[in-house]
Design an enzyme around this catalytic site. Structure first.
Site, mmCIF file in Angstrom:
data_model
loop_
_atom_site.group_PDB
_atom_site.id
_atom_site.type_symbol
_atom_site.label_atom_id
_atom_site.label_comp_id
_atom_site.label_asym_id
_atom_site.label_seq_id
_atom_site.Cartn_x
_atom_site.Cartn_y
_atom_site.Cartn_z
ATOM 1 N N LYS A 116 0.818 -1.223 0.000
ATOM 2 C CA LYS A 116 0.000 0.000 0.000
ATOM 3 C C LYS A 116 0.853 1.276 0.000
ATOM 4 C CE LYS A 116 -3.822 -2.128 2.591
ATOM 5 N NZ LYS A 116 -5.023 -2.410 1.825
ATOM 6 N N GLU A 200 -2.742 6.785 8.398
ATOM 7 C CA GLU A 200 -3.595 7.545 7.475
ATOM 8 C C GLU A 200 -4.615 8.337 8.261
ATOM 9 O OE1 GLU A 200 -5.748 5.227 4.515
ATOM 10 O OE2 GLU A 200 -3.932 5.057 3.307
ATOM 11 N N ARG A 292 -6.575 -8.092 -9.207
ATOM 12 C CA ARG A 292 -7.257 -9.370 -9.465
ATOM 13 C C ARG A 292 -8.679 -9.105 -9.903
ATOM 14 N NH1 ARG A 292 -10.463 -8.871 -4.848
ATOM 15 N NH2 ARG A 292 -9.302 -7.950 -3.133
HETATM 16 P P1 ADP Z 1 -13.165 -7.479 -2.759
HETATM 17 O O1 ADP Z 1 -13.055 -6.027 -2.846
HETATM 18 O O2 ADP Z 1 -12.962 -8.199 -4.032
HETATM 19 O O3 ADP Z 1 -14.324 -7.887 -1.974
HETATM 20 P P2 ADP Z 1 -11.740 -8.241 -0.441
HETATM 21 O O4 ADP Z 1 -10.661 -7.337 0.031
HETATM 22 O O5 ADP Z 1 -12.990 -8.287 0.339
HETATM 23 O O6 ADP Z 1 -11.925 -7.886 -1.940
HETATM 24 O O7 ADP Z 1 -11.136 -9.710 -0.580
HETATM 25 C C1 ADP Z 1 -11.794 -10.703 -1.307
HETATM 26 C C2 ADP Z 1 -11.576 -12.023 -0.629
HETATM 27 O O8 ADP Z 1 -10.199 -12.308 -0.697
HETATM 28 C C3 ADP Z 1 -11.930 -12.004 0.823
HETATM 29 O O9 ADP Z 1 -13.244 -12.423 1.031
HETATM 30 C C4 ADP Z 1 -10.916 -12.934 1.419
HETATM 31 O O10 ADP Z 1 -11.346 -14.262 1.331
HETATM 32 C C5 ADP Z 1 -9.751 -12.838 0.510
HETATM 33 N N1 ADP Z 1 -8.650 -12.022 1.009
HETATM 34 C C6 ADP Z 1 -8.242 -10.844 0.532
HETATM 35 N N2 ADP Z 1 -7.176 -10.391 1.177
HETATM 36 C C7 ADP Z 1 -6.871 -11.310 2.106
HETATM 37 C C8 ADP Z 1 -5.855 -11.431 3.126
HETATM 38 N N3 ADP Z 1 -4.909 -10.522 3.312
HETATM 39 N N4 ADP Z 1 -5.869 -12.515 3.908
HETATM 40 C C9 ADP Z 1 -6.791 -13.458 3.738
HETATM 41 N N5 ADP Z 1 -7.766 -13.406 2.804
HETATM 42 C C10 ADP Z 1 -7.828 -12.358 2.004
HETATM 43 P P1 ADP Z 2 -8.203 -3.718 2.369
HETATM 44 O O1 ADP Z 2 -6.907 -4.017 1.708
HETATM 45 O O2 ADP Z 2 -8.428 -4.476 3.608
HETATM 46 O O3 ADP Z 2 -9.328 -3.771 1.400
HETATM 47 P P2 ADP Z 2 -8.422 -0.804 2.239
HETATM 48 O O4 ADP Z 2 -7.278 0.116 2.388
HETATM 49 O O5 ADP Z 2 -8.954 -1.004 0.856
HETATM 50 O O6 ADP Z 2 -8.034 -2.210 2.871
HETATM 51 O O7 ADP Z 2 -9.605 -0.335 3.185
HETATM 52 C C1 ADP Z 2 -10.729 -1.136 3.461
HETATM 53 C C2 ADP Z 2 -11.844 -0.282 4.050
HETATM 54 O O8 ADP Z 2 -11.392 0.378 5.237
HETATM 55 C C3 ADP Z 2 -12.340 0.837 3.160
HETATM 56 O O9 ADP Z 2 -13.323 0.397 2.235
HETATM 57 C C4 ADP Z 2 -12.902 1.815 4.181
HETATM 58 O O10 ADP Z 2 -14.167 1.395 4.640
HETATM 59 C C5 ADP Z 2 -11.937 1.685 5.327
HETATM 60 N N1 ADP Z 2 -10.847 2.678 5.220
HETATM 61 C C6 ADP Z 2 -9.625 2.490 4.687
HETATM 62 N N2 ADP Z 2 -8.869 3.603 4.764
HETATM 63 C C7 ADP Z 2 -9.631 4.535 5.361
HETATM 64 C C8 ADP Z 2 -9.422 5.905 5.750
HETATM 65 N N3 ADP Z 2 -8.268 6.532 5.543
HETATM 66 N N4 ADP Z 2 -10.442 6.559 6.363
HETATM 67 C C9 ADP Z 2 -11.615 5.937 6.605
HETATM 68 N N5 ADP Z 2 -11.871 4.659 6.281
HETATM 69 C C10 ADP Z 2 -10.898 3.950 5.663
HETATM 70 MG MG MG Z 3 -9.560 -2.655 -0.250
#
Ligand code: ADP
Ligand code: ADP
Ligand code: MG
Length: 495
Positions: A116, A200, A292
């Site tokens: 990230k 953040e 992906r």
């Molecule tokens: P999307 O935006 O496609 O919903 P998610 O961030 O919810 O993406 O991830 C999709 C799926 O991938 C999750 O339901 C989980 O099973 C798997 N996944 C993603 N990141 C991780 C992680 N760091 N560790 C374990 N499972 C993960």
């Molecule tokens: P992941 O890899 O688990 O998907 P993200 O960085 O995409 O992580 O963040 C997942 C969720 O967390 C976002 O959809 C939002 O709801 C919350 N989030 C992430 N960053 C912030 C932020 N700076 N402020 C508020 N909410 C956040």
């Molecule tokens: Mg995300």
């Protein structure tokens, strides 16, 4: 040209990939763990190979074993689905080395997107706005506290390797930060064996709006519109829709241009998703790229008319994008509900076990991607997502009504599901008006509303049962003759 695809995944996404391969005349190879011997993806693929025990590390994450199957079965490509190995750049690299086409971005680009911090740095260079925060990794808790005080609480601590809502903590003061620093570090080390943390600014009342992007190996790139995924629990998505109620055509084009820049900035090829947060002020901030196929890709398919898995395969084959940005037109409204096996009232704890019976909803513009069948089992070893229920409509109201009807028709015996919660959400005035934000459930007391709905439903059902019983009883006939039904006090009879 790809002729035989190994699908390194399970569940609904394995089935989804098999569908497109069949339509294209491509042979499919399934892999499965001890837990999945009777799963549908094993039956539907042309070939299937057992790869190990139920625990993901012993099967769906076992790169060597999966490579063995690719080589012995003669698969010339691999589709990783989402989760598992889909964003593992070592695996993409292993495939590249063995001349197997990885249906996704290059390992190099994936490596950049998977961090990230590195990814944010690339975006800053490309002038794509990112959430304000630490200029780089924070060294330790003291460093993080200094930065948090500079940008102002509340802040988020984020593992740069986090995903699926894991590795993120909201903190409001120095003390909380110190504790969270420990727990995020520990969580990251146990998940990926290393830890690196950024700070953040926490954006309040924010919306999660993401863009589907596609870029071919010749450098042509487009966005395929936005998806709003603001209805979440624990930073994980529950309900998604496209178009977003607050994105007008001007915004769509303007942010869409940034998305194309973002794809170029990390030399992204194939399909990916650029995620943004939209602050209450209306400003958009880039958060990450998911390298992906996204869980919620079907709603983009419904409004674009495209088969996104086909597009992935075409791009992996080196074909140029078959359209320009101006050829893409958004048609209608689509909603997705992620049907999870979980107990809303136990803080969304997984609910697993046999599913003796199931009825999958259908109807005009209803799509259900699922691994369920009567007699299947929901395994405790894997993700709780059982089905993705999507509906399309010419208007938002049409897709919402179709979704409510489909949710009513969906019957899953044996496990708790998120269906009752979704009915309450879909019926709420707040959802109808598009008052979405990532804290939607808390902000509008949705769990309390669900409790009320369930109570009323129970009452309605028992009233109807009682009424039927009375109508058929001799007692009813003898007493009610000459009077009207209205004189009966149904509610008192219930007690
Ligand atoms: P999307 O935006 O496609 O919903 P998610 O961030 O919810 O993406 O991830 C999709 C799926 O991938 C999750 O339901 C989980 O099973 C798997 N996944 C993603 N990141 C991780 C992680 N760091 N560790 C374990 N499972 C993960
Ligand atoms: P992941 O890899 O688990 O998907 P993200 O960085 O995409 O992580 O963040 C997942 C969720 O967390 C976002 O959809 C939002 O709801 C919350 N989030 C992430 N960053 C912030 C932020 N700076 N402020 C508020 N909410 C956040
Ligand atoms: Mg995300």
């Amino acid at each position: 040209m790809i002729e035989k695809v190994l699908i390194a995944n399970r569940g609904e996404i394995a089935l989804r990939v098999i569908k497109t391969c069949k339509a294209l005349g491509i042979k499919t190879v399934a892999v499965y763990s001890d837990e999945d011997t009777t799963s549908l993806h094993v039956k539907q693929a042309n070939e299937a190979y057992h790869i190990g025990e139920a625990a993901p590390a012993k099967s769906y994450l076992n790169q060597e074993k999966i490579l063995d199957v690719m080589l012995s079965s003669g698969a010339d490509a691999v589709h990783p689905g989402y989760g598992f190995l889909s964003e593992n750049d070592d695996f993409a690299n292993l495939c590249e080395k063995n001349k197997i086409t990885f249906i996704g971005p290059s390992s190099k680009s994936m490596n950049l997107c998977g961090d990230k911090m590195e990814c944010k740095a690339a975006m800053l260079k490309a002038k794509v706005p990112t959430v304000p925060g630490s200029p780089g990794l924070v060294k330790d808790a003291d460093d993080a506290i200094k930065i948090a005080n500079d940008i102002g609480y509340p802040v988020l601590l984020k593992s740069v390797f986090g995903g699926g809502g894991r590795g993120i903590r909201l903190v409001t003061n120095d003390k909380e930060l110190r504790e969270a620093f420990e727990s995020v570090t520990a969580e990251s080390i146990s998940a990926v064996g290393k830890s690196a943390i950024i700070v953040e600014k926490f954006l309040e009342k924010t919306r999660h709006i993401e863009y589907q992007m596609a870029r071919d190996k010749h450098g042509n790139a487009v966005h395929i519109f936005e998806r709003e995924c603001s209805i979440q629990r624990r930073n994980q998505k529950l309900i998604e829709q496209t178009p977003s109620p607050i994105v007008d055509q001007e915004t769509r084009d303007r942010i869409g241009d940034l998305v194309v820049k973002a794809a170029e900035a990390v030399d992204y090829t194939n399909l990916g998703t650029a995620e943004f947060l939209r602050a209450d002020s209306g400003d958009f901030y880039f958060i990450e790229i998911n390298a992906r196929l996204q869980v919620e890709h079907p709603i983009t398919e419904l409004v674009s008319g495209l088969d996104l898995v086909k597009l992935q395969i075409d791009i992996a084959n080196g074909e140029p994008l078959p359209f320009k940005q101006s050829d893409l037109k958004m048609n209608g409204y689509a909603i997705e509900c992620r049907i999870n096996a979980e107990d809303t009232f136990l803080d969304f704890a997984p609910s697993t076990g046999p599913v003796p019976d199931v009825t999958i909803p259908a109807g005009p513009s209803v799509r259900c991607d699922t691994y369920l069948y009567p007699g299947c089992t929901v395994s405790p070893f894997y993700d709780s997502l059982m089905a993705k229920l999507c509906t399309w409509g010419q208007t938002f109201e049409e897709s919402r009504t179709r979704m409510l009807n489909a949710l009513n028709d969906f019957y899953i015996q044996g496990v708790e599901t998120s269906i009752p919660l979704y009915k309450t959400i879909l019926k709420s005035e707040e959802y109808k008006k598009g008052q979405l934000s990532t804290d939607f459930l808390k902000r509008f007391d949705m769990i309390e509303k669900l409790k009320k709905d369930l109570k009323n439903e129970k009452l309605e059902k028992s009233e109807a049962a009682l009424a039927a019983a009375i109508i058929h009883s001799e007692y009813f006939k003898s007493r009610v003759q000459g009077s009207t039904m209205n004189n009966l006090n149904w509610k008192n009879k219930l007690d």
